[in-house]
Structure formats: structure tokens, C-alpha cells
Motif scaffolding. Structure first.
Motif, PDB file in Angstrom:
ATOM      1  N   VAL A   1       6.102  13.386 -10.662  1.00 20.49           N
ATOM      2  CA  VAL A   1       5.314  13.349  -9.447  1.00 20.49           C
ATOM      3  C   VAL A   1       4.932  11.901  -9.178  1.00 20.49           C
ATOM      4  N   ILE A   2       5.326  11.439  -8.019  1.00 22.28           N
ATOM      5  CA  ILE A   2       5.132  10.035  -7.699  1.00 22.28           C
ATOM      6  C   ILE A   2       3.701   9.824  -7.220  1.00 22.28           C
ATOM      7  N   THR A   3       3.157   8.663  -7.504  1.00 21.17           N
ATOM      8  CA  THR A   3       1.750   8.407  -7.183  1.00 21.17           C
ATOM      9  C   THR A   3       1.610   7.509  -5.951  1.00 21.17           C
ATOM     10  N   PRO A   4       0.424   7.480  -5.360  1.00 22.68           N
ATOM     11  CA  PRO A   4       0.194   6.518  -4.281  1.00 22.68           C
ATOM     12  C   PRO A   4      -0.067   5.121  -4.846  1.00 22.68           C
ATOM     13  N   CYS A   5      -0.154   4.127  -3.993  1.00 18.49           N
ATOM     14  CA  CYS A   5      -0.527   2.781  -4.437  1.00 18.49           C
ATOM     15  C   CYS A   5      -1.569   2.242  -3.462  1.00 18.49           C
ATOM     16  N   GLU A   6      -2.130   1.081  -3.760  1.00 18.95           N
ATOM     17  CA  GLU A   6      -3.176   0.533  -2.874  1.00 18.95           C
ATOM     18  C   GLU A   6      -2.655   0.368  -1.443  1.00 18.95           C
ATOM     19  N   HIS A   7      -1.343   0.116  -1.324  1.00 18.17           N
ATOM     20  CA  HIS A   7      -0.780  -0.109   0.014  1.00 18.17           C
ATOM     21  C   HIS A   7      -0.703   1.170   0.828  1.00 18.17           C
ATOM     22  N   THR A   8      -0.416   2.293   0.148  1.00 14.92           N
ATOM     23  CA  THR A   8      -0.408   3.546   0.906  1.00 14.92           C
ATOM     24  C   THR A   8      -1.841   4.015   1.133  1.00 14.92           C
ATOM     25  N   LEU A   9      -2.721   3.738   0.159  1.00 16.57           N
ATOM     26  CA  LEU A   9      -4.100   4.206   0.282  1.00 16.57           C
ATOM     27  C   LEU A   9      -4.880   3.420   1.333  1.00 16.57           C
ATOM     28  N   CYS A  10      -4.591   2.134   1.454  1.00 19.55           N
ATOM     29  CA  CYS A  10      -5.349   1.288   2.391  1.00 19.55           C
ATOM     30  C   CYS A  10      -4.465   0.836   3.552  1.00 19.55           C
ATOM     31  N   LEU A  11      -3.611   1.703   3.983  1.00 19.91           N
ATOM     32  CA  LEU A  11      -2.684   1.339   5.051  1.00 19.91           C
ATOM     33  C   LEU A  11      -3.419   1.109   6.372  1.00 19.91           C
ATOM     34  N   THR A  12      -3.174  -0.045   7.009  1.00 16.42           N
ATOM     35  CA  THR A  12      -3.712  -0.268   8.350  1.00 16.42           C
ATOM     36  C   THR A  12      -2.557  -0.162   9.327  1.00 16.42           C
ATOM     37  N   GLN A  13      -2.788   0.616  10.368  1.00 13.23           N
ATOM     38  CA  GLN A  13      -1.728   0.801  11.353  1.00 13.23           C
ATOM     39  C   GLN A  13      -2.071   0.099  12.656  1.00 13.23           C
TER      40      GLN A  13
ATOM     41  N   ASN B   1      20.125   6.232   6.876  1.00 10.15           N
ATOM     42  CA  ASN B   1      19.380   5.485   5.875  1.00 10.15           C
ATOM     43  C   ASN B   1      18.360   4.567   6.561  1.00 10.15           C
ATOM     44  N   LEU B   2      17.590   5.182   7.453  1.00  7.92           N
ATOM     45  CA  LEU B   2      16.645   4.392   8.254  1.00  7.92           C
ATOM     46  C   LEU B   2      15.225   4.565   7.731  1.00  7.92           C
ATOM     47  N   TRP B   3      14.493   3.469   7.686  1.00  5.07           N
ATOM     48  CA  TRP B   3      13.128   3.475   7.167  1.00  5.07           C
ATOM     49  C   TRP B   3      12.154   3.063   8.260  1.00  5.07           C
ATOM     50  N   LEU B   4      11.151   3.906   8.447  1.00  5.17           N
ATOM     51  CA  LEU B   4      10.148   3.653   9.478  1.00  5.17           C
ATOM     52  C   LEU B   4       8.963   2.928   8.841  1.00  5.17           C
ATOM     53  N   CYS B   5       8.619   1.769   9.382  1.00  4.18           N
ATOM     54  CA  CYS B   5       7.454   1.027   8.899  1.00  4.18           C
ATOM     55  C   CYS B   5       6.213   1.737   9.405  1.00  4.18           C
ATOM     56  N   LEU B   6       5.371   2.201   8.478  1.00  5.56           N
ATOM     57  CA  LEU B   6       4.198   2.967   8.905  1.00  5.56           C
ATOM     58  C   LEU B   6       3.135   2.065   9.518  1.00  5.56           C
ATOM     59  N   ALA B   7       3.219   0.753   9.260  1.00  2.00           N
ATOM     60  CA  ALA B   7       2.217  -0.157   9.817  1.00  2.00           C
ATOM     61  C   ALA B   7       2.467  -0.421  11.298  1.00  2.00           C
TER      62      ALA B   7
END
Ligand SMILES: [Zn+2]
Ligand SMILES: [Zn+2]
Ligand SMILES: [Zn+2]
Ligand SMILES: [Zn+2]
Ligand SMILES: [Zn+2]
Ligand SMILES: [Zn+2]
Ligand SMILES: [Zn+2]
Ligand SMILES: [Zn+2]
Length: 726
Positions: free
Chosen positions: A155-167, A189-195
Motif C-alpha cells: 500500500v503506497i503512502t502519501p508524501c508532504e507534496h500530496t498532503l500539502c498540494l496547492t492548486q 502514458n499521459l500525466w496530469l499535473c495536479l498543481a
């Protein structure tokens, strides 16, 4: 007294990586809590029972020559203060598994050293050296705990970047924004930047495949690390997330909210707020609820042979429902309970990784009734111990990344994986219980212009049917119930193929196509598809299905074969370039593309499923998403495909691998030839072409008249029992 075996023993304690089976017998579900405990081999740490009928520990010693074992018995010491504990959970919760933690039972262990070379009856005194090994066994992590820990670690964990994401400011990404990379034309194989909502392609791989690094370049320019892979978003609010700042896979607990910022709506947002433990708790609660029927009647708990429960191992109910269903079937019972009942006496493999050992263990566990004795808890509620399929789950997980985790999985996918594995294991034995699912479909295609027809027959083992969705008025995600037979009506109905390249008319025409049953299986497996793609996300539709009361006759879904007066379409000549370009139905392609798949993938899926329509192609797609060649360019024609193959023949190794599975060298060569010398795919090919013996074209010509061997059932096709795998 110390015997010579103990005196002269040169044994090593288990290492941190050794599987120590000290809780449960590897060949049956007898465990350390039973009155006799279990014997752990001090040479290889296999666990065996000491039961008089099964005596798996004794057999292990005889087959391996490992003389010494330690018998481990666990005794529960009940806490006398338990009932007065103020923090005792409310009664409602006392029935669920998690109660264990609240009651905090304490255990005592009784250990005895035995020597099977002398006499298993009397216990032995041990040397200090042997005692050290027994201590190491007692202190080791049991195999069950080891695989559980491993599974949770997946089970993969979150990190500070996912937890404190500013959009950035919300904006609605349009369909075309999501169609390809912002910096190039790549559409997979496309990645969406959540920011910021930028879409970039993935990393270039060493072999030149993959993307053009645009997502990682975007991160280097902007520092936006958190990206979500398009096409992996589920209605449960999960997706593949990668943090370039950490350079690791992550989870984002607020994914639904973060996606909504870019106009992508996940169906059930509330689920994302639940932790894994909460989900587990919820499932236990669900089990509790399901003891009551819809009209509020309490269901009777059942005990005895055939009524053994499977314990939930963290979201493993998909596995439990499939195992309960297949072991309910007579053919699986015959194979794994009866025929393999003496398997343990001769098996020299490691039982924990032997499929036959583990399938027999399950069959015996579920069907013997030994583990389904009525017990009564302190509240007077009857319950049973049931069995924990942990060893089986660990074995399955070894062969399948997804099923090794504690995550929720699709029961149908697991069922298919299980059948495929059983087919492989049983091919050489000719005793494959999954044969009961096999049947042949008949595809009929008729050119609308010249009216000539083609019949094609394919072996398969399940059908996937669309369930018509008729929303109820003024409700959300509520649908009218659909009769099971209506789903079959939809399955066999005529479909219009626009732009069919007719080999007789030599032009594009409109054709009609339908799929019916050429034979029926003994047991028909139906996967009802109750979901719709909304905004890239598959959403579950709550459509109730009414199953017929009593037997159902399926004769009307049977194909007729070539009828008098019908003329057959000419065979497409494989070599000529004008015909060899496969004619894709634009309808099918559009339908698949609407679900978010690339055109290349859509075509590959249609090609690999013999142009049998979008439904079948979509199933194929779900199964093959992870194939390394899924995005390779398609062969432009058969000649090109053939010439790649002929360059280098299969290796002797590949041929012997397939021969070991019971195929002839000739069959192996042909299968490898057909699949570009890919052993894995060749195996698939062999299983889907069981009667193929080199003379393909001849067989195809006779196809409509060959007497049937697969799926013995012809008319009347009466099916009289329904088993639901939820
Ligand atoms: Zn046993
Ligand atoms: Zn051993
Ligand atoms: Zn001895
Ligand atoms: Zn790009
Ligand atoms: Zn960005
Ligand atoms: Zn990070
Ligand atoms: Zn075995
Ligand atoms: Zn025609």
C-alpha cells in the motif's frame, strides 16, 4: 533422553527471510490452537499437522528425511476482567473480527521437541543448541504475518507534496486538452499535473519506448511534482499518482477534490476519505448486516460440511466469493477434494508454493466441515472459526502483482486469473475442472450488399453482457431492474458494421453481425457489465438484475450455422495486400475511444479478439492493459507479421518449457510462431486454440461442419441454478 539425531543435528535457525509455518499446517487448516497443535520442521520450517488421519508432519518427515520437529500449541488465557472493562465496545461490534484487539487475549505457548526418526510419540530433551533453534522459531515472524506485512507494505503512502498540494485557479479541462501531451502529439502514458492542470507525457524508457519526458520536464521547470496518470482513475477515487519531487509512487487522499479542480469528477468522493482500516471495518460491518435479509429476517447461521466461512484478510472478499462459488461446483470438488486427497503422500514440492497442495487444502477446508463447528460466544451468538485463506492468497500474489495487495479487487478478474492458472497447472494432467466453462460462440456476418455470409467459431469460457441502463426518474444512480434474459437478448442482437470491406463485393459495404452460442457450457459464466464511463472514470451503475425463478431455457440463443440458400463469403486471401488490411469497424473504434483508449490500442484489441465488437474488445483491453507491447505499432499486414517471426526461430528452451506443460513440440513451435516467439503469449495461444494441429486453413474451411468437442452441451440448453459471485 537426547537421541543421536538431536545430538548430531547440524541445523540453522531461520533467517529473516525464511518462511516459518508455525501457525498452521501447510496442507490443511489445522493450526496451533487445536488440541494437538502443529509440528514445525526444524530443518526447513514447514508446518504439519499431527492429526491421525492426515498426519502431514509425519508424511513431511518421511518424504524429506527431516527428522526433527517442534510441536507448538497455543493456549488462550482468558482475561477475567474482560466483561467488567468499562471500555468494552458496544454489543453491536462484539461480533466483528476487530474485537480481538479490544479483548486483548493473552496466549501461552507449549513447545515439545520430537524426533520422527525415533518415535514421534515421546517428547525429547533437547541440547542447548537445539533449544536455541526452537527459540528462534518461536521468535520469528510467522509466514502468515510475513505475507500480511508485505501485503500492507504494497500500500503506497502519501508524501508532504500530496498532503500539502496547492492548486492553481480551478478550470474545466476540455476533452481536447486531455487528448494529447501539451508539448507533443503523444496520446498515451499521459500525466496530469495536479498543481496547474498541465498534461505531459511520461518518461522515455531505455529502449526508446515510453514518452518524451514532457511531464518530468514540466516538473523541472515549475517544481510541480504531483501527477496523476490518465486512464487509471477509478470511481473509488484512486489512481496511479507519481511524485517527481520524491521520485516515487504516492497516494493522494484528496484526489477527488484535486481532480474536481480540473473538471474531472470522480463518482463517490466520500470513499476517498476512508483509510484502509476503516474500509476493513466497514466490510466486517457489511458482513454483519448481511446476516439479515431485506425484509429484516435474521438468517440462520449454517455449520458443517460445505458451510465453512472464509475469513476476510483485508479486502479479500472478492477472493472469498470466487473460491466459495467454484468449490460449490461438483467438478472442482471432484478434482481438488476427491482426486487429490492423497496428493500430500507423494508431493515433494514445498507445500506452501504447490498449487495442488493449496487447492486441495482449500477444498478440504471448505468441504470437510471440520472447521465449521458451531461455537457460542459470550453473548450467546453462534459462530464458527472458519478458515483464513492466507497461504493461498500469498501463493496467488506471487504470480499476480495486484492480488498480492490488501486492496479491493475485481472478483471477475480474479476468477479469470484463477481459471487461467488452473488451466496451466492441469494441462498436463488432462484433469482440468475449468473445462465446464468452455463453449464455442458462433459469429455470423452478412454483407448487406451481396447478402453472402461468413460463420466464425471461437472457443471461449465466459460472456460479458451489457446491462441496459434505464434511470429511474428523479433519482440519482438508481435504475430499473433488468431481466437476466434481456441481457442475453442484447448480447445476441444484430449489430451494424459500417464500412465493412467485403471480399466478395470488393468495396466497403454495410454488414450485419451477431454472436450466438454454437455450443453451451455445462456452467455458463456471465459477467454483467454495470458501469458507464463518465469523464474518463468508470462509474458503477446500481442496476438490479432479476434472475429467473427455476430453470431457464437458452435454446433461442443458439446459432443456426449456414442455412440452405446462404452463400459463403470468399476467404480473405492472407497474402494479397488489398484484402490483408484488417477492416476495423469505425463504430467499434469510436465506442472504445470514447472510453479513453488510444486508437492504436482500440485496433489492437479488435484485432486480437477477431473483430467481435467493442464489448469483447474492451474486455480484452482490461486484461491486457499491462502488456509491454500494448502500444507497439500494429503489423501493417500479415506478411509483415510473418516476416518478423521467420527471422529468428524459437529457442529450444522455449519449446521445452511448453512441452513441460504437456504440448507437443509441433504445437509449441506453431504457437511460438504465431506469437512472435513470446512464450507467455504462446501459452495463451495454445489454450485458446486447443484443437489446432497445424492445418489451420483446412480446419477453417470445415469449421461449420466439424462435430463439436468443446462444451458438450447442445439443445436443450437448460440452466437451472444461479450462483452469484458478488
Ligand atoms: Zn495437515
Ligand atoms: Zn522439513
Ligand atoms: Zn531421533
Ligand atoms: Zn510530450
Ligand atoms: Zn504543473
Ligand atoms: Zn512527494
Ligand atoms: Zn503438492
Ligand atoms: Zn458483399
Amino acid at each position: 533422553m537426547v537421541c543421536s539425531h538431536i545430538e548430531n543435528a547440524t541445523l540453522n535457525p531461520p533467517s529473516a527471510l525464511t518462511q516459518v509455518h508455525k501457525e498452521e499446517c501447510t496442507q490443511c487448516f489445522d493450526n496451533q490452537d487445536g488440541p494437538e497443535g502443529i509440528d514445525v520442521c526444524l530443518t526447513c520450517f514447514n508446518g504439519g499437522c499431527v492429526n491421525k488421519d492426515r498426519h502431514h508432519a509425519l508424511t513431511h518427515s518421511q518424504l524429506t528425511g527431516h527428522p526433527l520437529a517442534v510441536n507448538i500449541r497455543r493456549i488462550t488465557v482468558t482475561n477475567p476482567n474482560k466483561r467488567n472493562n468499562e471500555n468494552a465496545p458496544p454489543q453491536k461490534i462484539t461480533k466483528i473480527a476487530i474485537v480481538m484487539e479490544n479483548e486483548e487475549p493473552t496466549y501461552e505457548f507449549v513447545t515439545t521437541v520430537r524426533c520422527y526418526a525415533c518415535s514421534a510419540e515421546e517428547s525429547k530433551a533437547a541440547t542447548p543448541k537445539l533449544n536455541a533453534i526452537v527459540d528462534a522459531v518461536m521468535n520469528s515472524l510467522s509466514s502468515a504475518k510475513q505475507s500480511e506485512v508485505k501485503a500492507w507494505e504494497e500500500v503506497i503512502t502519501p508524501c508532504e507534496h500530496t498532503l500539502c498540494l496547492t492548486q492553481e485557479e480551478p478550470k474545466q479541462l476540455q476533452g481536447q486538452d486531455l487528448a494529447h501531451c501539451a508539448d507533443c502529439e503523444l496520446n498515451q502514458n499521459l500525466w496530469l499535473c495536479l498543481a496547474c492542470g498541465n498534461l505531459g507525457c511520461g518518461r522515455k524508457q531505455y529502449d526508446g519506448s515510453g514518452g518524451n519526458n514532457h511531464a518530468i520536464e514540466h516538473f523541472e521547470k515549475t517544481g510541480h511534482g504531483v501527477n496523476v496518470k490518465l486512464g487509471t482513475i477509478t470511481a473509488e477515487g484512486t489512481a496511479d499518482i507519481y511524485c517527481y519531487s520524491c521520485d516515487d509512487a504516492r497516494v493522494d487522499a484528496d484526489l477527488a477534490t484535486h481532480l474536481a479542480n480540473w473538471g474531472i469528477n470522480v463518482a463517490q468522493q466520500q470513499k476517498t476519505e476512508k483509510s484502509m482500516t476503516e474500509l476493513q471495518l466497514e466490510q466486517n460491518m457489511k458482513f454483519d448486516f448481511s446476516m439479515t435479509t431485506e425484509d429484516g429476517k435474521q438468517l440462520e447461521p449454517k455449520f458443517g460440511a460445505g458451510y465453512t466461512g472464509l475469513k476476510n484478510l483485508g479486502n479479500s472478499c472478492y477472493m472469498a466469493s470466487v473460491l466459495q462459488s467454484v468449490f460449490h461446483m461438483e467438478q472442482f470438488q471432484l478434482r481438488y477434494n476427491q482426486q487429490l486427497s492423497d496428493h500430500a503422500l507423494t508431493c515433494i514440492a514445498d507445500p506452501a508454493t504447490c498449487w495442488h497442495c493449496q487447492l486441495h487444502k482449500l477444498a478440504d477446508g471448505l468441504l470437510s466441515g471440520r472447521y465449521s463447528q458451531p461455537l457460542t460466544n459470550d453473548d450467546g451468538v453462534q459462530y464458527q472459526d472458519g478458515i483464513a485463506p492466507g497461504m493461498f492468497k500469498a501463493l496467488v500474489g506471487k504470480n499476480h502483482q495486484e492480488f498480492s495487495t490488501m486492496r479491493q479487487q475485481d472478483a471477475f478478474e480474479f476468477f479469470q486469473f484463477l481459471c487461467k492458472t488452473i488451466q496451466q497447472k492441469e494441462h498436463a494432467t488432462k484433469n482440468d475442472p475449468t473445462n465446464v466453462f468452455d463453449f464455442v460462440t458462433e459469429q455470423r456476418l452478412q454483407c448487406g450488399k451481396c447478402k453472402k455470409v461468413r460463420y466464425q467459431r471461437d472457443k471461449t469460457s465466459c460472456i460479458s453482457v451489457e446491462v441496459p441502463a434505464r434511470p429511474k426518474e428523479n433519482t440519482e444512480n438508481e435504475y430499473e431492474a433488468v431481466d437476466f434474459t434481456e441481457c442475453l437478448d442484447v448480447f445476441v442482437r444484430d449489430e451494424t458494421l459500417d464500412g465493412y470491406q467485403c471480399p466478395n463485393c470488393n468495396e466497403k459495404t454495410i454488414a450485419q453481425r451477431s454472436v450466438k452460442f454454437s455450443t453451451f457450457p455445462e456452467i455458463l459464466v456471465v459477467n454483467p457489465r454495470r458501469f458507464a464511463f463518465v469523464n474518463w472514470v468508470p462509474q458503477k451503475l446500481n442496476i438490479p438484475i432479476n434472475f429467473p425463478q427455476g430453470p431457464v431455457q437458452l435454446d433461442k440463443y443458439m446459432g443456426t450455422g449456414q442455412q440452405p440458400g446462404e452463400e459463403l463469403l470468399p476467404e480473405e486471401s492472407a497474402g494479397s495486400s488489398s484484402c490483408s488490411e484488417p477492416s476495423f469497424s469505425q463504430n467499434d473504434i469510436d465506442q472504445l475511444k470514447a472510453m479513453g483508449f488510444s486508437e492504436n490500442r482500440c485496433k489492437r484489441a479488435l484485432l486480437n479478439t477477431g473483430h467481435n465488437g467493442a464489448d469483447i474488445a474492451m474486455n480484452w483491453m482490461f486484461e491486457h492493459m499491462e502488456d509491454p507491447d500494448i502500444d507497439d505499432p500494429l503489423p501493417t499486414d500479415n506478411i509483415a507479421a510473418a516476416s518478423i517471426t521467420s527471422k529468428s526461430g524459437p529457442t529450444a528452451d522455449q519449446i521445452s518449457t511448453l512441452q513441460e506443460m504437456g504440448f507437443t513440440a509441433q504445437q509449441a513451435k506453431k504457437a511460438l510462431h504465431e506469437t512472435n516467439n513470446d512464450t507467455e503469449r504462446a501459452l495463451d495461444w495454445l489454450f485458446s486454440h486447443p484443437d489446432d494441429n497445424r492445418e489451420m486453413s483446412e480446419q477453417a474451411a470445415n469449421d461449420t461442419t466439424t462435430p463439436e468437442v468443446i462444451g458438450g452441451k447442445l439443445k436443450p440448453a437448460v440452466f437451472d441454478e444461479f450462483v452469484l459471485m458478488l
